[in-house]
Design a protein around this motif. Structure first.
Motif, mmCIF file in Angstrom:
data_model
loop_
_atom_site.group_PDB
_atom_site.id
_atom_site.type_symbol
_atom_site.label_atom_id
_atom_site.label_comp_id
_atom_site.label_asym_id
_atom_site.label_seq_id
_atom_site.Cartn_x
_atom_site.Cartn_y
_atom_site.Cartn_z
ATOM 1 N N ASN A 255 0.833 -1.211 0.000
ATOM 2 C CA ASN A 255 0.000 0.000 0.000
ATOM 3 C C ASN A 255 0.865 1.257 0.000
ATOM 4 O O ASN A 255 0.546 2.235 -0.689
ATOM 5 N N LEU A 256 1.948 1.246 0.746
ATOM 6 C CA LEU A 256 2.822 2.427 0.783
ATOM 7 C C LEU A 256 3.510 2.640 -0.564
ATOM 8 O O LEU A 256 3.640 3.773 -1.035
ATOM 9 N N PHE A 257 3.956 1.555 -1.195
ATOM 10 C CA PHE A 257 4.578 1.669 -2.528
ATOM 11 C C PHE A 257 3.561 2.215 -3.545
ATOM 12 O O PHE A 257 3.883 3.076 -4.365
ATOM 13 N N THR A 258 2.332 1.684 -3.504
ATOM 14 C CA THR A 258 1.283 2.146 -4.421
ATOM 15 C C THR A 258 0.977 3.627 -4.189
ATOM 16 O O THR A 258 0.845 4.411 -5.133
ATOM 17 N N ALA A 259 0.894 4.010 -2.923
ATOM 18 C CA ALA A 259 0.527 5.390 -2.596
ATOM 19 C C ALA A 259 1.651 6.367 -2.910
ATOM 20 O O ALA A 259 1.395 7.502 -3.313
ATOM 21 N N LEU A 260 2.885 5.936 -2.735
ATOM 22 C CA LEU A 260 4.002 6.875 -2.891
ATOM 23 C C LEU A 260 4.731 6.733 -4.225
ATOM 24 O O LEU A 260 5.555 7.584 -4.571
ATOM 25 N N GLY A 261 4.447 5.676 -4.969
ATOM 26 C CA GLY A 261 5.173 5.477 -6.223
ATOM 27 C C GLY A 261 6.653 5.241 -5.976
ATOM 28 O O GLY A 261 7.496 5.745 -6.702
ATOM 29 N N SER A 290 0.166 -5.871 -4.961
ATOM 30 C CA SER A 290 0.712 -4.763 -5.747
ATOM 31 C C SER A 290 0.167 -4.823 -7.162
ATOM 32 O O SER A 290 0.303 -5.842 -7.831
ATOM 33 N N PHE A 292 0.965 -2.271 -9.480
ATOM 34 C CA PHE A 292 1.777 -1.430 -10.376
ATOM 35 C C PHE A 292 3.233 -1.860 -10.486
ATOM 36 O O PHE A 292 3.940 -1.411 -11.375
ATOM 37 N N TRP B 155 3.782 15.288 -5.823
ATOM 38 C CA TRP B 155 4.755 14.240 -5.498
ATOM 39 C C TRP B 155 4.839 13.235 -6.648
ATOM 40 O O TRP B 155 3.813 12.750 -7.118
ATOM 41 N N PHE B 162 4.121 5.868 -12.343
ATOM 42 C CA PHE B 162 2.907 6.058 -11.547
ATOM 43 C C PHE B 162 3.335 6.662 -10.213
ATOM 44 O O PHE B 162 4.484 6.551 -9.809
ATOM 45 N N ALA B 163 2.425 7.325 -9.570
ATOM 46 C CA ALA B 163 2.621 7.775 -8.184
ATOM 47 C C ALA B 163 1.252 8.092 -7.640
ATOM 48 O O ALA B 163 0.350 8.477 -8.383
ATOM 49 N N ALA B 164 1.093 7.878 -6.348
ATOM 50 C CA ALA B 164 -0.170 8.200 -5.692
ATOM 51 C C ALA B 164 -1.360 7.519 -6.369
ATOM 52 O O ALA B 164 -2.385 8.144 -6.608
ATOM 53 N N LEU B 166 -3.842 6.101 -5.455
ATOM 54 C CA LEU B 166 -4.552 5.900 -4.196
ATOM 55 C C LEU B 166 -5.793 5.033 -4.368
ATOM 56 O O LEU B 166 -6.267 4.425 -3.416
ATOM 57 N N LEU B 182 -6.819 -7.022 -8.468
ATOM 58 C CA LEU B 182 -6.696 -7.325 -7.036
ATOM 59 C C LEU B 182 -8.071 -7.229 -6.366
ATOM 60 O O LEU B 182 -9.048 -6.821 -6.986
#
Lengths: 323, 323
Positions: A255-261, A290, A292, B155, B162-164, B166, B182
């Motif tokens: 989740n952190l990787f997805t949210a922060l890229g 994951s 992405f 960010w 990709f980034a964020a 969410l 998923l």
């Protein structure tokens, strides 16, 4: 001219460690004294000042001069006021001015930080994160601490008195009760306390009623290391707990990787000694959660400074603030 | 000397919108043309060039000169190569060089971005985020888009393409199937598609078998707006879906606030028109899933630019790259 040197301090529930550290991050001398909660905060503070004074006195032998002190504390602190606000593992120090006493006792500037943040600063400086711009840090101990290094610096958010409290990301809504009062936090799955509670619950539910793990529980001789050893001997309850730990870590990191890229995480803390048992389930969960990144793109590293990360990070913090 | 002006473009599955925008972010003229997937990418691209050319020709009337074009696309793009890589809502444009054709057709520099990111740039510039340093952005549409504004800037993480993202934070492990493959993603709870699928499942499970919502479903006349209207008329299936949407948004935002140590979120996108139905459950879920912030400290804002956020953000992107 004398070399600028620093003292890095790591305040834990069992021990207080203080180290004389040079500006390359090399530990020149390490002193360890018991925290001794029973003797009270004032006593602990006095002994900490004494042990730091002996490091200050030693520094000329290394051709140096202590110009700053950094301190990492496992708990909530008020860095501005030099207070330990509340630390679950150091109950004697509620609203205690440890930073102020240290600064006044030694006449050297003192800075304080949360222990997971000094871990991050240390690993970022000369540890597993030194070549990385962006990474997620997790320290597995009695609880789960977290830090984020973004663009090479410790991320501090809106300066709300906390940031990167990754142990309290909810990975399983309605899941096991966490020390913070919520349910399903990462910490309730991936900490020393979660392992201990997991065994308690297995006994209560009748799922654990014999074998070495049960016997240890009966004799009140349980700790995370014992649970780890029982898992190595293939105790199914213990194995299940490390699988759950890996699952929760993998989901939180995904989740952190997805949210922060981003795609790097560094894991440290005492309970990360059980690495071989949880890293398999962690990688599996990371891949499964994951959308992405491929498994090959995601890098999970073990702390390279280990026990020294907080000491070194605390010294770096002092260094940056006394330039 | 003529004023520097910009064209902001928003490419969606139904319409393509292009606006002449000045350097204060004011929309001077807006053109809207159908995307018309059936006619193919080349046709769409040609018509987009034409409508932009008319804006370029109009600009002298406003005392200006178009010096840059920014384009937000709902889908995966390759900004460097000027490609729409893949957009679920614009299927005709797989690996299509829309950015290049626009740039060559008009001889004006073109930049491309993901639509949730241009939403973030727009709101950050002159929208609900203009006075905030750090915030989480969510766009609720067919899917759920996300952006992070950290220290006043979009960010971009490790520049992994990709980034964020969410919408693909997992809020309920093993939960409803998401378009990404998923289970339990935010998008599978809080998007237009999730509302539609939720009704389908209620019918399949026999939980929905009469009333206006069921009749709309029977007549194949269902869309998120219809579901919203049925919820306003207290259809229990529809209400449950908006409650679930709010619950998932609250949990995801709580986790992001905990992880980042921040406390502001901005929500936009077409489906956010159902604000009054999901914001109550959202705030309740946010409070129930936060261990570090009180409900009063957490601020959930509605997009102030609404439909214009992406246009304005795309123009700002062009502005920043053509200084």
């Amino acid at each position: 001219m004398k070399k600028r040197m620093f003292i890095g301090i790591d305040i834990g529930g069992t021990n207080m460690r203080a180290a004389l550290i040079d500006k390359q991050g090399k530990i020149l001398q390490l002193n360890k004294i018991p925290t001794d909660n029973a003797a009270g905060a004032e006593n602990a503070s006095k002994r900490l000042v004494e042990t730091c004074r002996s490091l200050v006195q030693k520094s000329p032998e290394w051709g140096g001069n202590v110009v700053g002190i950094g301190m990492g504390v496992a708990g909530k602190i008020n860095a501005k006021e030099g207070l330990v606000v509340f630390s679950p593992n150091i109950p004697c120090m509620r609203n205690y001015p440890l930073g102020i006493e240290l600064e006044e006792g030694l006449s050297i500037p003192v800075v304080m930080e949360n222990d997971a943040n000094v871990f991050g600063i240390g690993e970022n400086w000369i540890g597993a994160g030194h070549a990385l711009d962006n990474w997620v840090g997790l320290t597995l101990g009695t609880g789960v601490g977290g830090c984020l290094i973004l663009e090479g610096r410790l991320w501090e958010g809106d300066h709300l008195g906390f940031a990167a409290e990754l142990g309290h990301i909810i990975v399983q809504p309605g899941g096991p009760l966490c020390n913070c009062g919520l349910r399903g936090c990462l910490e309730a799955h991936a900490s020393g306390r979660a392992l201990m509670q997991g065994v308690e619950e297995a006994v209560e539910q009748g799922a654990l009623s014999n074998g070495p793990l049960f016997e240890k529980w009966q004799r009140n001789a349980l700790n995370p290391k014992v649970i780890y050893e029982c898992a190595l001997q293939e105790d199914p309850t213990a194995l299940k707990l490390f699988n759950r730990m890996g699952w929760a870590l993998g989901l939180a990191i995904a989740n952190l990787f997805t949210a922060l890229g981003i795609r790097h995480a560094i894991i440290g803390g005492g309970v990360s000694a059980s690495w071989d048992l949880f890293v398999g389930p962690l990688r599996e969960s990371l891949a499964n959660h994951s959308s992405f990144l491929s498994p090959e793109e995601m890098v999970i590293l073990r702390s390279s400074l280990q026990d020294d990360a907080a000491l070194v990070g605390a010294a770096k913090l002092a260094m940056d603030l006394t330039v």
